[in-house]
Write an enzyme that holds these catalytic residues in place. Structure first.
Site, PDB file in Angstrom:
ATOM      1  N   GLU A 143      44.546  47.791  40.913  1.00  0.00           N
ATOM      2  CA  GLU A 143      44.013  47.439  39.591  1.00  0.00           C
ATOM      3  C   GLU A 143      43.368  48.646  38.893  1.00  0.00           C
ATOM      4  OE1 GLU A 143      41.518  43.982  40.410  1.00  0.00           O
ATOM      5  OE2 GLU A 143      43.261  42.680  40.151  1.00  0.00           O
ATOM      6  N   ASP A 178      44.860  35.681  45.224  1.00  0.00           N
ATOM      7  CA  ASP A 178      43.512  36.075  44.814  1.00  0.00           C
ATOM      8  C   ASP A 178      42.525  34.915  44.765  1.00  0.00           C
ATOM      9  OD1 ASP A 178      41.482  37.615  43.979  1.00  0.00           O
ATOM     10  OD2 ASP A 178      42.256  38.045  41.983  1.00  0.00           O
ATOM     11  N   GLU A 227      34.757  32.621  41.105  1.00  0.00           N
ATOM     12  CA  GLU A 227      35.546  33.166  40.004  1.00  0.00           C
ATOM     13  C   GLU A 227      36.617  32.177  39.537  1.00  0.00           C
ATOM     14  OE1 GLU A 227      37.483  36.852  41.010  1.00  0.00           O
ATOM     15  OE2 GLU A 227      38.585  36.951  39.121  1.00  0.00           O
TER      16      GLU A 227
HETATM   17  O1  GCW Z   1      39.962  38.700  41.735  1.00  0.00           O
HETATM   18  C1  GCW Z   1      40.125  39.918  41.137  1.00  0.00           C
HETATM   19  C2  GCW Z   1      39.025  39.955  40.141  1.00  0.00           C
HETATM   20  C3  GCW Z   1      38.533  41.340  39.855  1.00  0.00           C
HETATM   21  C4  GCW Z   1      38.209  42.003  41.183  1.00  0.00           C
HETATM   22  C5  GCW Z   1      39.472  42.059  42.025  1.00  0.00           C
HETATM   23  C6  GCW Z   1      39.228  42.634  43.409  1.00  0.00           C
HETATM   24  C7  GCW Z   1      36.476  43.565  41.661  1.00  0.00           C
HETATM   25  O2  GCW Z   1      39.434  39.304  38.966  1.00  0.00           O
HETATM   26  O3  GCW Z   1      37.404  41.231  39.044  1.00  0.00           O
HETATM   27  O4  GCW Z   1      37.666  43.282  41.007  1.00  0.00           O
HETATM   28  O5  GCW Z   1      39.962  40.784  42.227  1.00  0.00           O
HETATM   29  O6  GCW Z   1      39.039  41.866  44.319  1.00  0.00           O
HETATM   30  O7  GCW Z   1      39.219  43.844  43.536  1.00  0.00           O
END
Ligand code: GCW
Length: 717
Positions: free
Chosen positions: A307, A381, A409
């Protein structure tokens, strides 16, 4: 005037008394009201003998005194040596006298360095209770466990407990930024007040450490994995040192996230290439500098080439090169590197669910001894439900640690009551079959499957500076439950829920039973009203608040919900079977076949692994469309039932926390209906079918739901 002032004062006192309840988490130490229990305690607990004088032992002593005076109304006599009977003897192995040490020898053989013993013994015909362990932090764990026995009104007769944590690293990951915003944080701002540190020590740091110690958490990563290199500058390290000093006596080590490009950003090097000698040296010196300040510094957590974060691949190197270089830097000081496997790329057209395995599995056995690879519980995720991550069990020569997300989240932020230990347990109990039947994820995580020495469980914290720490009073249970499962990944979530309820609210059986059932059910409720039958990643974009199955315009294909549900005229679901992306092949054959075959694939994971037609027949005889709609409705019904249960709990709970939960459940109900209506209206465009009778009609149009915008939803960096 005087009476007005009196009323004001009274209000102030009663306000702070109940606000304190929220703040005190599970360490309420409520007065024991059951007379039989109280009299058993009083007759068995007459004196306290504390051996040793470290800061940790003083903390243990204070905790016992607080616990006794709050729960029993008086503190047993404090004695400097063992005299008379019914004493509680508290101290580490080396401080016990020879007779007691002898008596406990076989128990000491059973525990590891962090384990404790709580035992009723008879010495010279005098009954005593000993709380001990191999060092003072272990004794502190024992004291908290002993107090938990009192908090939950269990008997203190014939105690015979020898308990050790099953993992080495039991750690919170704070996604806290230096400006005090918290990525995916829904409980206010970061606890760490960098501006006032190192000179100002907020009482909250102490309370945070105490609370974590009470459940055996022994590490904390202070900073976000989307890292800022500034934390590694002397200016900030001085502040980190101050926190480490506060946490140390509670047995908590501090860790930091390492931004891979730090040598460039704060070290003025031209590169961060892990094979460049200058870069290696920079990290070695940086580590030495940190350890000089913080001799027990835990090590680094790294998110690299994920990311947009920098990493070894920026220099044509790989994850092994990056992790091992950092591992060499901290190895002389006993530090570890937790290297995250959360990777996927917009340049990879492959199913996102396959990418972490594809990239990391071939590295098995290539990491240095002090590297542990941190793997999220599922391959996408932190969704309300995901099948276990295929990497678990698939890297026999590499220690893997679990990463759970405690902050919600994708599960309703801090407004939805969802008891996560149920989700955690489901993952930990999953059988990977990698070494035959019984090769559970828990056994990978605690190292027993492949005899790994380094083991750990991480939880992305749900803690902020809200008065009640976690935003929702019941979200406290997720912090608690995470800690308990990190200590023992085989614990049952019902046991955890019950312990927490008794310690946090009341021991009244009429309260415990229904509220515990409500907590246990809450996980399935959120799955039902958000992503039933294996749906996933259909939330709104960016902030992830609310439904957004229609979102399809994001630059990276795998960020779009439409990528995941693939709804069309023919049906819905992501085909990961052998005829699809073949993600199933990343599991052991037994598991792969189970998921691959429509007949055997558990319906809870159906649309994760298969694209099926709207008329596909579910096991209960319903068509997929009807079944899906009914699941959404069931989720809403479950929240209504949670509201009923809570309303009946009023007389057992203080009015402040009762009202907070009541209001939050109303929001949850509203949002559950929002999810149901928005998702069903959207999917209906493809199914072209009517909603079944038992599903309530939506009160708004799809256009309305699509028009909702939340530019300031919290947690979105
Ligand atoms: O779930 C996603 C989140 C990001 C997060 C990423 C991760 C810290 O939306 O905000 O970044 O995973 O776990 O690295």
């Amino acid at each position: 005037m005087t009476s007005l002032r009196f009323v004001f004062l009274f209000l102030l006192i009663s306000f702070s008394a109940s606000a304190q309840k929220d703040y005190k988490l599970w360490l309420q130490y409520n007065t024991v009201t059951n007379p039989t229990v109280a009299s058993q305690y009083k007759s068995n607990l007459k004196g306290i003998v504390v051996l040793g004088n470290s800061e940790t032992i003083r903390i243990a002593e204070k905790e016992l005194k607080t616990g006794f005076s709050d729960m029993l109304g008086n503190i047993p006599e404090i004695k400097s040596e063992v005299k008379g009977e019914y004493n509680i003897i508290v101290g580490s192995q080396s401080n016990l006298n020879a007779e007691i040490k002898n008596e406990l020898q076989s128990d000491f053989d059973k525990i590891n360095n962090e384990g404790f013993i709580i035992k009723s013994i008879s010495i010279k015909n005098k009954k005593q209770i000993v709380i001990t362990g191999k060092n003072d932090v272990a004794v502190l764990y024992g004291v908290f466990h002993f107090l938990r026995i009192l908090q939950t009104n269990k008997s203190v007769k014939n105690l015979n407990i020898a308990d050790s944590p099953k993992t080495n690293i039991r750690i919170l990951n704070h996604w806290d930024n230096l400006d005090r915003t918290v990525e995916r944080g829904y409980a206010g701002f970061s606890l760490w007040n960098w501006q006032k540190l190192p000179d100002f020590i907020d009482q909250r740091y102490i309370d945070y450490a105490r609370t974590n110690a009470s459940i055996g958490i022994n590490g904390t990563v202070l900073t976000n994995v989307n890292a800022n290199a500034l934390i590694l500058t002397p200016q900030y390290l001085e502040k980190v040192e101050a926190l480490a000093n506060v946490f140390r006596p509670y047995g908590i080590k501090v860790y930091l996230t390492a931004r891979f490009s730090a040598p460039i950003e704060i070290g003025s090097l031209k590169t961060a290439d892990p094979k460049d000698p200058e870069v290696m040296n920079w990290w070695k010196n940086k580590s030495a500098e940190i350890y000089k300040r913080i001799p027990d510094f835990g090590g680094f957590l790294v998110k690299a080439n994920s990311e947009g974060q920098p990493g070894p691949q920026n220099y044509g190197r790989n994850h092994v090169d990056g992790a091992n270089m950092l591992a060499d830097a901290v190895a002389p000081f006993g530090g570890v590197v937790m290297w995250r496997a959360f990777v996927y790329s917009e340049h990879d057209a492959n199913d996102r669910a396959k990418q972490a395995y594809t990239e990391f599995q071939p590295y098995d056995g290539k990491f240095k001894e002090n590297v542990i690879v941190q793997v999220k519980n599922g391959a996408i995720d932190f969704q309300p439900r995901e099948p276990f991550h295929p990497l678990f069990g698939a890297m026999p020569k590499t220690p893997l640690m679990m990463e759970f997300q405690i902050t919600q989240e994708y599960l309703g932020f801090s407004t939805h009551l969802v008891f996560l230990p149920k989700l955690f347990q489901e993952v930990l109990e999953s059988d990977t079959y990698q070494k035959g039947k019984g090769s559970t994820v828990a056994k990978v995580v605690d190292g027993t499957l492949y005899q790994n020495k380094l083991t750990g469980i991480a939880g992305v914290a749900n803690i902020g500076n809200d008065l009640n720490w976690t935003g929702h009073p019941f979200a406290q249970a997720n912090w608690y439950g995470f800690g308990r499962l990190a200590w023992n990944p085989y614990l049952d979530s019902e046991v955890i829920a019950e312990e927490w309820l008794r310690s946090t609210f009341s021991n009244d059986e009429n309260f415990i039973k229904p509220v515990k059932d409500m907590m246990i059910e809450s996980r399935e409720a959120v799955v039902n009203y958000m992503t039933p039958l294996g749906l996933h990643h259909i939330m709104d974009t960016g902030h992830h608040y609310g439904p957004g199955p229609w979102v399809s315009n994001l630059s990276r294909p795998e960020w779009n919900p439409t990528y995941y549900h693939k709804a069309d005229k023919n049906g819905i679901g992501f085909d990961r079977s052998k005829s699809g992306t073949n993600a199933v092949s990343q599991y052991a054959p037994e598991v792969a076949n189970l998921f691959d075959n429509l007949e055997t694939c558990p319906e809870k994971d159906l649309l994760w692994f298969h694209h099926v037609s709207w008329d596909y027949k579910l096991k209960n005889g319903q068509t997929l469309w009807n079944g899906l709609a009914l699941k959404y409705q069931e989720g809403v019904n479950q929240v209504r039932e949670m509201q009923n249960v809570w309303n009946k709990a009023e007389k057992y709970v203080d009015s402040e926390r009762f009202n907070e939960v009541k209001m939050l459940l109303e929001i949850q109900h509203k949002e559950a209906k929002w999810w149901r209506d928005a998702c069903l209206l959207y999917f209906q465009q493809f199914s072209g079918k009517e909603l079944p009778e038992r599903v309530e009609k939506p009160t708004q149009t799809l256009e309305y739901f699509k028009s909702l915008k939340f530019p300031f939803a919290p947690g979105n960096g």
